[in-house]
Write a protein that holds these residues in place. Structure first.
Motif, mmCIF file in Angstrom:
data_model
loop_
_atom_site.group_PDB
_atom_site.id
_atom_site.type_symbol
_atom_site.label_atom_id
_atom_site.label_comp_id
_atom_site.label_asym_id
_atom_site.label_seq_id
_atom_site.Cartn_x
_atom_site.Cartn_y
_atom_site.Cartn_z
ATOM 1 N N GLN A 133 0.839 -1.197 0.000
ATOM 2 C CA GLN A 133 0.000 0.000 0.000
ATOM 3 C C GLN A 133 0.872 1.245 0.000
ATOM 4 O OE1 GLN A 133 -3.741 0.404 0.381
ATOM 5 N NE2 GLN A 133 -3.347 -1.450 -0.783
ATOM 6 N N ASP A 134 1.914 1.198 0.839
ATOM 7 C CA ASP A 134 2.897 2.286 0.907
ATOM 8 C C ASP A 134 4.283 1.662 0.796
ATOM 9 O OD1 ASP A 134 4.493 4.459 1.385
ATOM 10 O OD2 ASP A 134 3.786 4.837 3.434
ATOM 11 N N GLU A 135 4.852 1.709 -0.389
ATOM 12 C CA GLU A 135 6.135 1.034 -0.622
ATOM 13 C C GLU A 135 7.283 1.670 0.150
ATOM 14 O OE1 GLU A 135 6.824 0.695 -4.798
ATOM 15 O OE2 GLU A 135 5.175 -0.720 -5.112
ATOM 16 N N SER A 136 7.083 2.901 0.645
ATOM 17 C CA SER A 136 8.158 3.575 1.388
ATOM 18 C C SER A 136 8.413 2.917 2.738
ATOM 19 C CB SER A 136 7.802 5.059 1.598
ATOM 20 O OG SER A 136 6.678 5.193 2.443
ATOM 21 N N VAL A 137 7.451 2.126 3.261
ATOM 22 C CA VAL A 137 7.639 1.493 4.568
ATOM 23 C C VAL A 137 8.446 0.199 4.463
ATOM 24 C CG1 VAL A 137 5.451 2.450 5.382
ATOM 25 C CG2 VAL A 137 5.505 0.118 4.487
ATOM 26 N N LEU A 138 8.679 -0.275 3.257
ATOM 27 C CA LEU A 138 9.425 -1.516 3.065
ATOM 28 C C LEU A 138 10.927 -1.270 3.155
ATOM 29 C CD1 LEU A 138 7.491 -3.059 0.021
ATOM 30 C CD2 LEU A 138 7.146 -3.538 2.455
ATOM 31 N N THR A 139 11.628 -2.212 3.753
ATOM 32 C CA THR A 139 13.085 -2.147 3.765
ATOM 33 C C THR A 139 13.596 -2.477 2.362
ATOM 34 O OG1 THR A 139 13.339 -4.499 4.332
ATOM 35 C CG2 THR A 139 13.083 -2.940 6.168
ATOM 36 N N LYS A 140 14.896 -2.270 2.141
ATOM 37 C CA LYS A 140 15.471 -2.564 0.826
ATOM 38 C C LYS A 140 15.296 -4.037 0.476
ATOM 39 C CE LYS A 140 18.914 1.147 0.545
ATOM 40 N NZ LYS A 140 20.356 1.487 0.430
ATOM 41 N N ASP A 141 15.519 -4.908 1.470
ATOM 42 C CA ASP A 141 15.356 -6.351 1.228
ATOM 43 C C ASP A 141 13.906 -6.693 0.911
ATOM 44 O OD1 ASP A 141 18.012 -6.839 1.584
ATOM 45 O OD2 ASP A 141 17.834 -7.456 3.692
ATOM 46 N N GLU A 142 12.977 -6.108 1.680
ATOM 47 C CA GLU A 142 11.556 -6.365 1.437
ATOM 48 C C GLU A 142 11.132 -5.847 0.072
ATOM 49 O OE1 GLU A 142 9.810 -6.216 6.033
ATOM 50 O OE2 GLU A 142 9.960 -4.386 4.831
ATOM 51 N N LEU A 143 11.637 -4.685 -0.292
ATOM 52 C CA LEU A 143 11.293 -4.098 -1.583
ATOM 53 C C LEU A 143 11.798 -4.978 -2.723
ATOM 54 C CD1 LEU A 143 9.821 -1.516 -2.452
ATOM 55 C CD2 LEU A 143 12.042 -0.416 -2.687
ATOM 56 N N LYS A 156 2.349 -7.058 4.969
ATOM 57 C CA LYS A 156 2.880 -5.921 4.222
ATOM 58 C C LYS A 156 2.512 -5.959 2.737
ATOM 59 C CE LYS A 156 6.724 -4.795 7.293
ATOM 60 N NZ LYS A 156 8.163 -4.484 7.394
ATOM 61 N N SER A 157 1.893 -7.046 2.291
ATOM 62 C CA SER A 157 1.534 -7.156 0.877
ATOM 63 C C SER A 157 0.412 -6.187 0.525
ATOM 64 C CB SER A 157 1.095 -8.591 0.571
ATOM 65 O OG SER A 157 0.506 -8.672 -0.702
ATOM 66 N N ASN A 158 0.395 -5.747 -0.727
ATOM 67 C CA ASN A 158 -0.652 -4.844 -1.210
ATOM 68 C C ASN A 158 -2.018 -5.538 -1.289
ATOM 69 O OD1 ASN A 158 -1.549 -2.309 -2.351
ATOM 70 N ND2 ASN A 158 -1.671 -3.363 -4.316
ATOM 71 N N PHE A 159 -2.041 -6.851 -1.366
ATOM 72 C CA PHE A 159 -3.272 -7.634 -1.459
ATOM 73 C C PHE A 159 -4.044 -7.504 -0.137
ATOM 74 C CE2 PHE A 159 -4.976 -12.249 -2.264
ATOM 75 C CZ PHE A 159 -6.253 -11.743 -2.379
ATOM 76 N N SER A 160 -5.164 -6.753 -0.188
ATOM 77 C CA SER A 160 -5.906 -6.453 1.044
ATOM 78 C C SER A 160 -7.351 -6.916 1.032
ATOM 79 C CB SER A 160 -5.885 -4.939 1.307
ATOM 80 O OG SER A 160 -4.566 -4.445 1.366
ATOM 81 N N VAL A 161 -7.949 -7.060 -0.170
ATOM 82 C CA VAL A 161 -9.364 -7.428 -0.258
ATOM 83 C C VAL A 161 -9.499 -8.645 -1.182
ATOM 84 C CG1 VAL A 161 -11.691 -6.665 -0.837
ATOM 85 C CG2 VAL A 161 -10.029 -5.015 0.058
#
Length: 528
Positions: A64-74, A118-123
């Motif tokens: 949803q907000d890619e800025s909250v992901l760490t470099k590894d997560e991104l 943390k995935s964008n898949f929410s619904v």
């Protein structure tokens, strides 16, 4: 009937609006949703209707907000739309539906991503899949538009009862009329006292009761500026409301207790969509006041997670405009003792807010000083407690608000005096001709001497403090000295001999050794 285009459109609009409102109430908490439809074609229709309302829900993103992901997560994250349909496909499906549903491998991937907070898949829109034996703690809402009965119904609604961070219970939104079936299923498969319908009705009753009680409690406060004022007026209204509540110890206690109960009921009622806009705004106002008082007195704002994003920002701005935020965040000794931080506290025009700021600042300063001079820190803490005790007795003032304000400003002056004395004591070792740590041992010797009432000149205390420091340095060269009984016993003996030869005290007292050891261990712990 279920597939009537107008009904599906209204259903989809309601789901989108309700879910977005649900998420906005807890903007910092992951909240996922599941829509249960009667068959695949209905599910596909709802999927398309929702995308017509919110096209961006179909855009693949990593979060949803890619800025909250760490470099590894991104790097390791998978792009996926916010909305997905989960069902098996049929060879006779039209091409668009067939491709949307994908392969078994695709469904496995959806399973993994929906369970990832943390995935964008929410619904997720489902029919038969995922309604039993599928656990996602962050699943906060289930929208049911499918007839369900008995054990399958219990299994389905149980998907939302897992606890997660910021989530104590989930929400079932019924579009099909499963109430009676649910109560029968609960009676058969659950415990006799289980009744979510009854519980939510009780929560509504509690909410309305607590809201009315606080309305009466704050009857003398004009909150019009919060609801109708300009942005700065709304912030000031929040700060003035926190002053109003804290003017009386009894009022503060009652407000915090009742608002805590209001908060609990609000958490249950708010996601249901049954509260009016006026009720929500009124509750948010009271929870905002509660949060400001907590921030002023404890340095935290525990209710922020149940406020909507607009009111949460208002609370933050209200706290910031009084300078409290910088005071709360001052953690290093150089920050706490800086003129800028103290000036920020003194510049606050609201008397109770200023008192809380100064009190918090002094508590931090005493705590920092206690890391190097525990005896003196205790003395300053006792002085602060006397001031706080007088502040807590302010209810005895039956005068005008101006008199109460003068009284609290006087207490703030006393806190400033204690703060000034602490600063002076902190640097007084130089005038005595000893080091910072030697001063701590000197204070112990003077304290014990004065407490027990025997004679021993200050100059002799200075000399003895230096000798104790040498002795401690010699024994503490071993990393585990404080844990080794042989070293502590030897230190005890050496200290006994040193004190005896120095004539302090006239008779041996275990208190001396205990306080010296305590100070030595305390100083070494925080030395770095």
């Amino acid at each position: 009937v279920l597939g009537h285009p107008d009904r599906l459109k209204r259903l989809s609009v309601d789901i989108v609006e309700h879910y977005e409102k649900l998420v906005s109430n807890k903007p910092n908490i992951t909240q996922k949703a599941m829509v249960v439809c009667a068959d695949r074609q209905l599910a596909y229709s709802v999927y398309n209707q929702i995308l017509n309302i919110r096209p961006d829900w179909g855009v693949a993103k990593k979060a949803q907000d890619e800025s909250v992901l760490t470099k590894d997560e991104l790097y390791n994250s998978t792009k996926i739309p916010k909305l997905n349909m989960v069902a098996t496909r049929d060879p006779d499906d039209d091409k668009a539906l067939y491709e949307l549903l994908g392969t078994k491998e695709h469904r496995k991937n959806l399973d993994k991503l929906f369970k990832n907070p943390k995935s964008n898949f929410s619904v997720a829109i489902v029919v038969d899949m995922w309604i039993t034996g599928f656990d996602v703690p962050e699943l906060a809402a289930m929208y049911i538009d499918k007839p369900l009965q008995k054990h399958t119904l219990i299994q389905t609604i149980s998907r939302v009862n897992r606890k997660a961070e910021g989530k104590e219970q989930g929400l079932v939104v019924d579009y099909i009329g499963i109430k009676e079936d649910m109560l029968q299923a609960i009676h058969k498969y659950g415990k006799e006292q289980d009744s979510p319908i009854k519980e939510i009705e009780i929560a509504f009753s509690v909410f309305k009761n607590k809201l009315a009680t606080i309305d009466k409690l704050l009857h003398g406060f004009n909150a019009n500026k919060f609801f109708n004022g300009e942005p700065l007026e709304r912030l000031m209204c929040l700060n003035l409301a926190s002053e109003f509540v804290q003017a009386s110890k009894d009022l503060t206690t009652r407000f915090m207790q009742i608002s805590r109960e209001l908060k609990g009921a609000y958490e249950i009622c708010s996601p249901s969509g049954r509260l009016t806009d006026d009720e929500i705004m009124q509750a948010q106002f009271y929870l905002a006041i509660r949060s400001i008082i907590y921030k002023q007195t404890n340095g935290i704002a525990p209710d922020a997670e149940i406020m909507n994003s607009v009111v949460e920002k208002m609370v933050q701005d209200a706290i910031t405009c009084t300078g409290i935020e910088n005071i709360v965040n001052a953690g290093k000794p150089q920050d706490i003792f800086s003129d800028e931080i103290l000036d920020e506290a003194l510049s606050t025009k609201l008397p109770i807010t200023k008192f809380n700021a100064l009190m918090m600042l002094l508590k931090k300063a005493i705590s920092q000083y206690g890391k190097v001079n525990k005896v003196k820190a205790i003395e300053f803490d006792e002085r602060l407690k006397l001031v706080v005790a007088r502040y807590n007795e302010r209810d005895k003032l039956v005068f005008t608000s101006e008199v109460v304000a003068d009284f609290i400003n006087g207490l703030s002056d006393e806190i400033i005096k204690i703060f000034s004395d602490l600063e002076s004591d902190k640097v007084s070792f130089a005038d005595l001709g000893i080091t910072f740590e030697e001063k701590a041992f000197y204070d112990i010797l003077v304290k014990v001497r004065d407490t027990h009432g025997f004679k021993y000149e200050n100059d002799k205390c200075l000399v003895l403090a230096k000798e104790i420091k040498k002795l401690i340095d010699d024994k503490s060269q071993y990393a585990d000295w404080a844990m080794r009984e042989d070293i502590k016993n030897q230190l005890n003996q050496d200290l006994t001999v040193l004190l005896y030869k120095s004539g302090y005290p006239p008779e041996w007292d275990d208190e001396i050794f205990e306080k010296v050891m305590e100070q030595a261990q305390n100083f070494k712990k925080w030395e770095k």
